[in-house]
Design an enzyme around this catalytic site. Structure first.
Site, PDB file in Angstrom:
ATOM      1  CG  ASP A 150      86.439  67.555  47.253  1.00 27.66           C
ATOM      2  OD1 ASP A 150      85.751  66.571  46.925  1.00 27.66           O
ATOM      3  OD2 ASP A 150      86.397  68.631  46.652  1.00 27.66           O
TER       4      ASP A 150
ATOM      5  CG  ASP B 230      82.555  70.995  43.028  1.00 26.37           C
ATOM      6  OD1 ASP B 230      81.441  70.534  43.287  1.00 26.37           O
ATOM      7  OD2 ASP B 230      83.232  71.632  43.835  1.00 26.37           O
TER       8      ASP B 230
ATOM      9  CG  PHE C 111      88.355  66.927  43.597  1.00 21.05           C
ATOM     10  CD1 PHE C 111      87.615  66.090  44.424  1.00 21.05           C
ATOM     11  CD2 PHE C 111      89.702  66.651  43.436  1.00 21.05           C
ATOM     12  CE1 PHE C 111      88.190  64.995  45.045  1.00 21.05           C
ATOM     13  CE2 PHE C 111      90.286  65.554  44.058  1.00 21.05           C
ATOM     14  CZ  PHE C 111      89.528  64.722  44.858  1.00 21.05           C
TER      15      PHE C 111
HETATM   16  N1  LIG Z   1      84.504  68.649  44.655  1.00 15.60           N
HETATM   17  C1  LIG Z   1      83.867  67.549  44.226  1.00 15.60           C
HETATM   18  N2  LIG Z   1      83.055  67.668  43.161  1.00 15.60           N
HETATM   19  C2  LIG Z   1      82.431  66.533  42.729  1.00 15.60           C
HETATM   20  C3  LIG Z   1      82.577  65.286  43.330  1.00 15.60           C
HETATM   21  C4  LIG Z   1      81.783  64.372  42.573  1.00 15.60           C
HETATM   22  C5  LIG Z   1      81.631  62.892  42.747  1.00 15.60           C
HETATM   23  N3  LIG Z   1      81.828  62.516  44.122  1.00 15.60           N
HETATM   24  C6  LIG Z   1      81.843  61.129  44.451  1.00 15.60           C
HETATM   25  C7  LIG Z   1      82.890  60.385  43.731  1.00 15.60           C
HETATM   26  C8  LIG Z   1      83.594  59.590  44.575  1.00 15.60           C
HETATM   27  C9  LIG Z   1      83.107  59.727  45.935  1.00 15.60           C
HETATM   28  O1  LIG Z   1      82.381  58.582  46.272  1.00 15.60           O
HETATM   29  C10 LIG Z   1      82.178  60.943  45.919  1.00 15.60           C
HETATM   30  O2  LIG Z   1      80.999  60.742  46.590  1.00 15.60           O
HETATM   31  C11 LIG Z   1      81.166  65.105  41.573  1.00 15.60           C
HETATM   32  N4  LIG Z   1      81.580  66.389  41.697  1.00 15.60           N
HETATM   33  C12 LIG Z   1      81.167  67.580  40.957  1.00 15.60           C
HETATM   34  O3  LIG Z   1      80.079  68.156  41.685  1.00 15.60           O
HETATM   35  C13 LIG Z   1      79.433  69.111  40.820  1.00 15.60           C
HETATM   36  C14 LIG Z   1      77.968  69.100  41.089  1.00 15.60           C
HETATM   37  O4  LIG Z   1      77.387  67.893  40.712  1.00 15.60           O
HETATM   38  P1  LIG Z   1      75.764  67.797  40.771  1.00 15.60           P
HETATM   39  O5  LIG Z   1      75.326  68.414  42.121  1.00 15.60           O
HETATM   40  O6  LIG Z   1      75.467  66.328  40.669  1.00 15.60           O
HETATM   41  O7  LIG Z   1      75.243  68.646  39.614  1.00 15.60           O
HETATM   42  C15 LIG Z   1      79.901  68.769  39.405  1.00 15.60           C
HETATM   43  O8  LIG Z   1      80.878  69.726  39.068  1.00 15.60           O
HETATM   44  C16 LIG Z   1      80.605  67.413  39.586  1.00 15.60           C
HETATM   45  O9  LIG Z   1      81.669  67.258  38.668  1.00 15.60           O
HETATM   46  C17 LIG Z   1      83.416  65.195  44.475  1.00 15.60           C
HETATM   47  O10 LIG Z   1      83.613  64.133  45.121  1.00 15.60           O
HETATM   48  N5  LIG Z   1      84.039  66.358  44.876  1.00 15.60           N
END
Ligand SMILES: Nc1nc2c(c(CN[C@H]3C=C[C@H](O)[C@@H]3O)cn2[C@@H]2O[C@H](COP(=O)(O)O)[C@@H](O)[C@H]2O)c(=O)[nH]1
Length: 310
Positions: free
Chosen positions: A285, A218, A216
């Site tokens: 990821d 991000d 994803f």
């Molecule tokens: N590539 C990727 N990006 C992810 C996630 C998640 C949520 N992960 C959980 C959901 C289900 C599982 O249990 C994971 O643990 C959020 N993001 C993105 O990160 C970015 C930073 O955020 P921050 O540091 O808080 O500001 C923000 O763009 C956010 O949209 C992911 O899994 N992969």
């Protein structure tokens, strides 16, 4: 579409390079130590995420709303993803009707603020409200239920990504690079992955083709890959990112960062697949994201682009 268009950008990009030796080194260390965690859905952390096994529609609606709002936390120092997940969980446990079609159809920035459950202002709260109001409209073709939307995909993760992008304009995360469309669909893909995780790969999450999803794109994982020496930014880009200067949405540098991130994870997965047959870009990821979250204070800053896609 995501895999092919990202690879095409990574091949010609000049602002961002992928280091194949660094990928081989990280793959070797993963093979040695983290293998078990990289196959099959990660545990759905119910300290952070909502789940009601007796009410799959409510759990699915939580995932859809979560990923409709899951972007751009960085403009508000201290605000992060976990606040959204736990805020939404608390609101839903207090009032299951808070995410009903009527409630979402009338969403306002003030409601978004309440869903986050934080004092601080939520960035792009008006865009987030508009994305909430899209949900009832897009669900109408699926009987007004997220269960209907998921069932329409007939257990295909890739088909569900397409259905989400078709039903909700806010999820249409794509760009144009040197005249050609580039697809990322970060929040649509993470929604499908969250359904997979929330139901432990069973029930509505029993997809037969999770391996077709990409990582994803991000802003946390690119920073982690750069820390690992897998992504290298050209001097001017490195200076801008390290100085915290914003990169324009849809600019060559921003698109190359996201495309190289997708491609690098695909290369990592290719390096690991022979010894870890069940590995997916999704589990890779999650591993990279959690490493990035854990190390974020020690790392060089992530890139900053004001955009409602990631
Ligand atoms: N590539 C990727 N990006 C992810 C996630 C998640 C949520 N992960 C959980 C959901 C289900 C599982 O249990 C994971 O643990 C959020 N993001 C993105 O990160 C970015 C930073 O955020 P921050 O540091 O808080 O500001 C923000 O763009 C956010 O949209 C992911 O899994 N992969």
């Amino acid at each position: 579409m995501v895999r092919q268009s990202a690879a095409a950008v990574a091949r010609v990009g000049t602002h961002v390079q992928i280091s194949k030796p660094a990928i081989a080194a990280v793959a070797a260390s993963i093979r040695a130590s983290h293998a078990a965690r990289l196959v099959g859905p990660a545990a759905w952390d119910t300290r952070v995420h909502f789940r009601d096994t007796l009410r799959p529609e409510l759990t699915l609606r939580y995932c859809l709303v979560l990923d409709a709002l899951n972007f751009c936390f960085w403009p508000e120092p201290g605000l992060e993803y976990e606040h959204l997940a736990t805020g939404l969980k608390a609101c839903l446990e207090a009032d299951p009707q808070v995410l009903s079609d009527d409630s979402l159809a009338g969403a306002t920035p003030a409601m978004v603020q309440r869903l986050f459950g934080r004092e601080c202002p939520v960035p792009l709260a008006d865009e987030r409200a508009r994305f909430l109001a899209e949900i009832p409209k897009g669900l109408r073709r699926h009987g007004g239920q997220v269960t209907g939307l998921v069932a329409a995909a007939q257990q295909s993760a890739a088909a569900l990504v397409d259905l989400v992008v078709e039903a909700f304009p806010g999820f249409r995360d794509q760009a144009v690079y040197r005249g050609r469309q580039v697809f990322f669909y970060k929040r649509a893909q993470i929604f499908v992955a969250d359904v997979w995780g929330a139901f432990g790969g069973g029930g509505p999450g029993a997809f037969h083709d999770v391996q077709r999803l990409t990582m994803f794109a991000d802003y946390r994982v690119p920073a982690q890959l750069r820390t690992m020496g897998i992504l290298h930014y050209a001097t001017a880009l490195a200076e801008a990112v390290d100085a915290g200067r914003e990169l324009p949405a849809g600019g060559e540098a921003e698109v190359e960062i996201r495309a190289a991130t997708v491609e690098a994870v695909e290369l990592m997965r290719g390096a690991l697949a022979p010894s870890l047959p069940g590995i997916t870009s999704v589990t890779l990821d999650w591993w990279l994201w959690e490493a990035g979250e854990a190390g974020k204070d020690a790392q060089s800053p992530h890139h900053r682009t004001l955009v409602p896609y990631y």
